[in-house]
Design an enzyme around this catalytic site. Structure first.
Site, PDB file in Angstrom:
ATOM      1  N   SER A 111      -2.216   1.136   8.835  1.00 17.46           N
ATOM      2  CA  SER A 111      -2.307   0.969   7.390  1.00 17.46           C
ATOM      3  C   SER A 111      -3.758   0.729   7.007  1.00 17.46           C
ATOM      4  O   SER A 111      -4.522   0.122   7.763  1.00 17.46           O
ATOM      5  CB  SER A 111      -1.453  -0.219   6.937  1.00 17.46           C
ATOM      6  OG  SER A 111      -1.757  -0.577   5.596  1.00 17.46           O
ATOM      7  N   SER A 112      -4.137   1.166   5.818  1.00 19.01           N
ATOM      8  CA  SER A 112      -5.517   0.976   5.378  1.00 19.01           C
ATOM      9  C   SER A 112      -5.838  -0.481   5.084  1.00 19.01           C
ATOM     10  O   SER A 112      -7.012  -0.834   4.914  1.00 19.01           O
ATOM     11  CB  SER A 112      -5.790   1.820   4.127  1.00 19.01           C
ATOM     12  OG  SER A 112      -4.895   1.476   3.084  1.00 19.01           O
ATOM     13  N   CYS A 113      -4.824  -1.357   5.057  1.00 21.41           N
ATOM     14  CA  CYS A 113      -5.093  -2.782   4.817  1.00 21.41           C
ATOM     15  C   CYS A 113      -5.773  -3.445   6.011  1.00 21.41           C
ATOM     16  O   CYS A 113      -6.147  -4.618   5.947  1.00 21.41           O
ATOM     17  CB  CYS A 113      -3.813  -3.521   4.460  1.00 21.41           C
ATOM     18  SG  CYS A 113      -2.652  -3.698   5.832  1.00 21.41           S
ATOM     19  N   TYR A 140       0.201  -8.940   7.926  1.00 23.30           N
ATOM     20  CA  TYR A 140       0.563  -7.549   8.203  1.00 23.30           C
ATOM     21  C   TYR A 140      -0.638  -6.785   8.752  1.00 23.30           C
ATOM     22  O   TYR A 140      -0.521  -6.025   9.726  1.00 23.30           O
ATOM     23  CB  TYR A 140       1.077  -6.897   6.918  1.00 23.30           C
ATOM     24  CG  TYR A 140       1.413  -5.428   7.048  1.00 23.30           C
ATOM     25  CD1 TYR A 140       2.551  -5.013   7.726  1.00 23.30           C
ATOM     26  CD2 TYR A 140       0.596  -4.450   6.479  1.00 23.30           C
ATOM     27  CE1 TYR A 140       2.869  -3.668   7.833  1.00 23.30           C
ATOM     28  CE2 TYR A 140       0.902  -3.110   6.578  1.00 23.30           C
ATOM     29  CZ  TYR A 140       2.040  -2.719   7.253  1.00 23.30           C
ATOM     30  OH  TYR A 140       2.349  -1.390   7.367  1.00 23.30           O
ATOM     31  N   HIS A 183       6.364  -1.141  -2.717  1.00 25.22           N
ATOM     32  CA  HIS A 183       4.963  -0.873  -3.002  1.00 25.22           C
ATOM     33  C   HIS A 183       4.793  -0.432  -4.453  1.00 25.22           C
ATOM     34  O   HIS A 183       5.771  -0.254  -5.184  1.00 25.22           O
ATOM     35  CB  HIS A 183       4.432   0.196  -2.053  1.00 25.22           C
ATOM     36  CG  HIS A 183       4.202  -0.303  -0.670  1.00 25.22           C
ATOM     37  ND1 HIS A 183       5.011   0.029   0.402  1.00 25.22           N
ATOM     38  CD2 HIS A 183       3.248  -1.129  -0.161  1.00 25.22           C
ATOM     39  CE1 HIS A 183       4.565  -0.554   1.498  1.00 25.22           C
ATOM     40  NE2 HIS A 183       3.506  -1.262   1.188  1.00 25.22           N
TER      41      HIS A 183
END
Length: 336
Positions: A111-113, A140, A183
Site C-alpha cells: 500500500s502507498s501508506c 497498517y 475507503h
C-alpha cells in the site's frame, strides 16, 4: 476446462477481495485455468498450521498475496491492533510456508501508506523509511513495510523471486461499501447514492477537501500485478535494488478530495450541496506516487478516473440490488 500443458498452478490469496478478485479476472482473461482459491472459512491465513498444510498438499507454483485487512481512516483508528496483527500474521504465514513448500515466485501487494506522511512528491520507491508515517494508519503501514522486508529477506537468504508492488488508492468492482469502514471512493459512492435516494439537501464530507489523492481502477492494478509477476528475473532485478525492490503502481495523476467529491456526485446524479467538515482529520496532505519505474518497464494505467467511477457505481448498484433482493426474501421477524 482442460488445463494447458505446463500451466502454472497459481494461488490467489484474498480472491474475494477488491484486488484479488480483479487478479483472478485478469488471469482468466489471459487464459490461465489452473487458479487455486480458498475462502476465509476454508483457510484461515492467520493460522500457520492451516497455511502449512495448504502449501504442503496443493503444490503451488505462484502466489499472489492480495489477502489483507483493509479500511479507511475510521477503521484504522478504531481497530489498530487488528490491522497490525492480522496483516503481519497473514504475510508471515503465507511467505514462510510458500518458501517451505518450494514456491519460487510470489507477488506481495502492499500500500502507498508505507511512505512517510510528508514525503516529497511524487513519492519514489527509495523514500521508504525516510520519515514519520501518517498516524491514522501507522499500524497498517508498519505491517505492509514488514511484508516488503519479508520478501526482500527471503530473496537475499534463500534466493527466491518474491516481488512487491505498492498500489495507490484503489477502487472498483468488489469494493467494500461499509458506511464507516470503507475507503474514500466506495464511501462517497454510497453516501451520495443514499443522499440522492433520500432527497437529502446536502452531503457532509470528512475533512477540509484540500488533501490530494491518486486513484487507480482495480482492474488496472490487477493487470499491473500480473505484468510485474511475469517480468523476466533479469529485467526486474535491473530496475530494482535489494533494499528497495518494490515497485509503485498508480496513474501518476491526483485530484483534491473536493474535486473527487464533485466528480462522484456527478456520477451518481446528486444535485444537492457538498459540505466539508474541517473538524474531522484530513490524513496525509498529498500522496502521489512516482510511477516512472513501472513506466520504464513498459506498463501504464489505462482507465481514466471518470470512466472508472462510472464502472464502480454500476458495480455498486448491482451489489445493492442483490442485497435488496436478499433482504426481501428474509422471513419477517415474529414479535415475542
Amino acid at each position: 476446462m482442460q488445463q494447458k500443458q505446463n500451466e502454472p498452478r497459481i494461488y490467489v490469496a484474498g480472491h474475494r477481495g477488491l484486488v484479488g478478485s480483479a487478479i483472478v479476472r485478469v488471469l482468466r482473461a489471459q487464459g490461465h485455468t489452473n487458479i487455486v482459491t480458498r475462502t476465509h472459512q476454508e483457510l484461515e491465513l492467520t493460522d500457520q498450521s492451516q497455511v502449512r498444510e495448504f502449501f504442503r498438499t496443493e503444490r503451488i507454483d505462484q502466489v499472489y498475496l492480495a489477502a489483507a485487512k483493509v479500511g479507511g481512516i475510521h477503521a484504522n483508528n478504531t481497530y489498530p491492533a487488528e490491522f497490525i496483527y492480522d496483516n503481519m500474521m497473514v504475510q508471515a504465514n503465507v511467505v514462510h510456508e510458500a518458501w517451505r513448500a518450494g514456491v519460487q515466485k510470489l507477488l506481495f501487494l502492499g500500500s502507498s501508506c508505507i511512505y512517510p506522511r510528508l514525503a516529497a512528491q511524487p513519492i519514489r520507491e527509495e523514500y521508504l523509511m525516510n520519515g514519520i508515517l501518517e498516524p491514522t494508519n501507522e499500524p497498517y503501514a508498519m505491517a505492509k513495510i514488514a511484508g516488503i522486508k519479508l520478501c526482500e529477506s527471503y530473496n537475499r537468504q534463500y534466493g527466491t523471486d518474491y516481488r512487491s508492488v505498492m498500489p495507490t488508492n484503489l477502487y472498483g468492482p468488489g469494493d467494500n461499501y461499509h458506511p464507516e469502514n470503507s475507503h474514500v471512493i466506495p464511501a462517497l459512492l454510497r453516501r451520495f447514492h443514499e443522499a440522492k435516494a433520500g432527497g437529502a439537501p446536502e452531503v457532509v464530507i470528512w475533512g477540509s477537501g484540500k488533501p490530494m489523492r491518486e486513484f487507480l481502477y482495480v482492474d488496472d492494478m490487477a493487470a499491473a500485478s500480473v505484468y510485474v509477476m511475469n517480468l523476466p528475473v533479469e529485467v526486474y532485478a535491473a530496475n530494482t535494488d535489494p533494499m528497495h525492490s518494490h515497485i509503485n503502481v498508480g496513474t501518476g495523476e491526483d485530484v483534491t478530495i473536493a474535486e473527487l467529491a464533485s466528480l462522484v456526485g456527478e456520477t451518481v446524479g446528486y444535485r444537492g450541496r457538498i459540505v466539508f467538515d474541517a473538524s474531522k482529520p484530513d490524513g496525509t496532505p498529498r500522496k502521489l506516487l512516482d510511477v516512472s519505474k513501472l513506466a520504464a518497464l513498459g506498463w501504464r494505467a489505462s482507465t481514466p478516473l471518470a470512466d472508472g467511477l462510472r464502472r464502480a457505481y454500476e458495480a455498486f448498484l448491482e451489489q445493492h440490488a442483490v442485497q435488496s433482493r436478499e433482504a426481501e426474501r428474509e422471513p419477517a421477524a415474529v414479535a415475542a
